[in-house]
Design a protein around this motif. Sequence first.
Motif, mmCIF file in Angstrom:
data_model
loop_
_atom_site.group_PDB
_atom_site.id
_atom_site.type_symbol
_atom_site.label_atom_id
_atom_site.label_comp_id
_atom_site.label_asym_id
_atom_site.label_seq_id
_atom_site.Cartn_x
_atom_site.Cartn_y
_atom_site.Cartn_z
ATOM 1 N N LEU A 3 0.698 -1.091 -0.129
ATOM 2 C CA LEU A 3 -0.404 -0.180 0.011
ATOM 3 C C LEU A 3 0.576 1.671 0.387
ATOM 4 O O LEU A 3 0.619 2.575 -0.543
ATOM 5 C CB LEU A 3 -0.883 -0.368 1.258
ATOM 6 N N ILE A 35 -5.485 4.213 -3.280
ATOM 7 C CA ILE A 35 -5.121 2.903 -2.377
ATOM 8 C C ILE A 35 -5.555 2.750 -1.266
ATOM 9 O O ILE A 35 -5.871 1.206 -1.397
ATOM 10 C CB ILE A 35 -3.624 2.254 -2.684
ATOM 11 N N LEU A 36 -6.157 3.392 -0.046
ATOM 12 C CA LEU A 36 -6.310 3.730 1.098
ATOM 13 C C LEU A 36 -7.628 2.813 0.459
ATOM 14 O O LEU A 36 -8.560 2.021 1.689
ATOM 15 C CB LEU A 36 -6.232 4.116 1.840
ATOM 16 N N SER A 39 -8.153 -0.570 0.281
ATOM 17 C CA SER A 39 -7.193 -1.248 0.841
ATOM 18 C C SER A 39 -8.192 -2.942 1.011
ATOM 19 O O SER A 39 -8.035 -3.911 1.181
ATOM 20 C CB SER A 39 -6.963 -0.544 1.719
#
Length: 51
Positions: A3, A35-36, A39
């Motif tokens: 990440l 990306i978070l 996730s």
Amino acid sequence: MILSLPPLGLFLGIYFLTGNIIMGAILGFGTHFIILVFSTKISKLLTKVMS
């Protein structure tokens, strides 16, 4: 690492290629937060692949 390394690579790549730290920071942080958001899906995919 999955990440955090892609945004860091993007930030450093843009900074070293163009010398523009602001643009690198904006794109790096933007990529990091995108990306978070995904996730949990990335985590589930990795768990599925590893088991």
